[in-house]
Design a protein around this motif. Structure first.
Motif, mmCIF file in Angstrom:
data_model
loop_
_atom_site.group_PDB
_atom_site.id
_atom_site.type_symbol
_atom_site.label_atom_id
_atom_site.label_comp_id
_atom_site.label_asym_id
_atom_site.label_seq_id
_atom_site.Cartn_x
_atom_site.Cartn_y
_atom_site.Cartn_z
ATOM 1 N N ASP A 165 0.811 -1.219 0.000
ATOM 2 C CA ASP A 165 0.000 0.000 0.000
ATOM 3 C C ASP A 165 0.846 1.273 0.000
ATOM 4 O OD1 ASP A 165 0.919 -0.428 2.598
ATOM 5 O OD2 ASP A 165 -1.062 -0.335 3.530
ATOM 6 N N VAL A 186 -10.736 -1.326 1.154
ATOM 7 C CA VAL A 186 -9.922 -2.154 2.036
ATOM 8 C C VAL A 186 -10.752 -3.352 2.477
ATOM 9 C CG1 VAL A 186 -8.566 -0.189 2.831
ATOM 10 C CG2 VAL A 186 -10.644 -0.829 4.075
ATOM 11 N N VAL A 195 -4.778 -5.115 3.747
ATOM 12 C CA VAL A 195 -5.030 -3.790 4.315
ATOM 13 C C VAL A 195 -6.473 -3.687 4.812
ATOM 14 C CG1 VAL A 195 -5.005 -1.304 3.886
ATOM 15 C CG2 VAL A 195 -3.379 -2.789 2.692
ATOM 16 N N THR A 196 -6.636 -3.335 6.069
ATOM 17 C CA THR A 196 -7.940 -3.004 6.639
ATOM 18 C C THR A 196 -8.038 -1.492 6.793
ATOM 19 O OG1 THR A 196 -7.149 -3.098 8.922
ATOM 20 C CG2 THR A 196 -7.948 -5.163 7.956
ATOM 21 N N ARG A 197 -9.204 -1.011 7.194
ATOM 22 C CA ARG A 197 -9.364 0.423 7.447
ATOM 23 C C ARG A 197 -8.373 0.886 8.510
ATOM 24 N NH1 ARG A 197 -13.756 3.816 6.345
ATOM 25 N NH2 ARG A 197 -14.919 1.966 5.655
ATOM 26 N N ALA A 200 -4.962 1.262 6.980
ATOM 27 C CA ALA A 200 -4.890 2.418 6.097
ATOM 28 C C ALA A 200 -4.758 3.707 6.900
ATOM 29 C CB ALA A 200 -6.124 2.475 5.198
ATOM 30 N N ASP A 214 -15.043 -0.446 2.507
ATOM 31 C CA ASP A 214 -14.491 -1.770 2.767
ATOM 32 C C ASP A 214 -15.375 -2.843 2.145
ATOM 33 O OD1 ASP A 214 -16.424 -2.920 4.756
ATOM 34 O OD2 ASP A 214 -15.735 -1.255 6.000
#
Length: 295
Positions: A165, A186, A195-197, A200, A214
């Motif tokens: 990312d 995400v 990658v999750t929120r 990020a 998401d």
């Protein structure tokens, strides 16, 4: 993408890898759960991503750890950030900034830990950075992607791995500097090193986007069942989606979507490489054509 026989050992290697990351003695239970779920759903007609989701869901339940990759994801972002200035210089010195930014975004796709087909530690990325950049794109539809982006008001950007990312943000900056609205997608819950929120926001990735959505829950790539209304709405109105990595390819290639999708990935295994008709280890930019008027 349909599941192949080669997918089984890859899945099981990763199930064992993440159970060891959990470090709580659940290796045997997690492996047993993954094996049972995978065997129950395995058939030539099964989607590889959906089947992997079921197996990982069973394994995570036995591990009792929501995000076994957390420390590794944070380290991957730290390692990748060291090489962002060099990647930015590569783009700045290029005669084709968009193509250079696409190339940069793909090199981070090697950060795919625990599968046995990429690298198992963020520290190894530094050894490969320059060679990955020099390799270029072996199967390249970047001109078609650039045309689609130029014709779009909104570009959706589906992330894959942490670390990767850090290079994605350079491509997003290029598109936003050209006046494009870029909305990131995400994972809806921690799964693998994706990658999750939370991930990020941790590295300020939201500052390089005009919005963030998401996938709606725990899934490898995308799941039509989990997809939130807000994501469906954006898909229906955006001009193109850029989808990073193999998991997004494996899941999205089985769906009828209301917009064209550009898959940016490194074909790290035989099933994905075979599906794309490229040699293993090829960096790929592949446009998937619009197939349906609705989602």
């Amino acid at each position: 993408m349909k599941v192949r026989a080669d997918c089984a050992p890859c899945l099981l290697r990763r199930a064992l890898f993440q159970a060891r990351l959990a470090g709580n003695g659940t290796e045997s239970a997690a492996m047993a759960a993954a094996l049972k779920a995978y065997a129950a759903g395995f058939s030539p007609d099964a989607c590889s991503a959906e089947l992997a989701t079921e197996a990982h869901s069973a394994a995570y339940a036995e591990m009792g750890v929501a995000d076994p990759y957390r420390a590794m994801k944070e380290e991957a972002d730290r390692v990748a950030a060291r090489y962002v200035p060099a990647a930015a210089d590569f783009i700045d010195s290029s005669d084709d900034r968009f193509a250079a930014a696409v190339r940069v975004s793909i090199i981070g796709n090697i950060m795919d830990f625990g599968s046995g087909i990429a690298i198992d530690s963020p520290d190894r990325f530094g050894e490969m950075f320059q060679s990955l950049l020099d390799q270029g794109v072996g199967s390249d539809q970047t001109p078609e992607l650039e045309k689609a982006v130029k014709a779009s008001g909104t570009v959706l950007y589906a992330f894959d791995n942490c670390g990767e990312d850090e290079f994605d943000r350079l491509l997003m900056r290029e598109m936003r500097s050209d006046g494009k609205r870029v909305v990131g997608i995400v994972r809806g819950a921690p799964i693998l090193n994706d990658v999750t929120r939370e991930d990020a926001l941790r590295i300020g990735l939201d500052r390089d986007m005009d919005g963030i959505l998401d996938t709606g829950g725990f899934c490898i790539g995308f799941s039509e069942r989990l997809m939130p209304p807000e994501l469906r709405k954006e898909m229906a109105s955006a001009g193109v989606m850029i989808a990073k990595g193999m998991a997004n390819y494996e899941s999205l290639s089985e769906m009828d979507l209301p917009l064209p999708v550009a898959h940016l990935l490194r074909a790290k295994c035989i099933p994905v490489a075979s599906s794309l008709d490229v040699p293993v280890g090829t960096n790929v930019v592949r446009m998937a054509h619009l197939r349906a008027p609705h989602l």
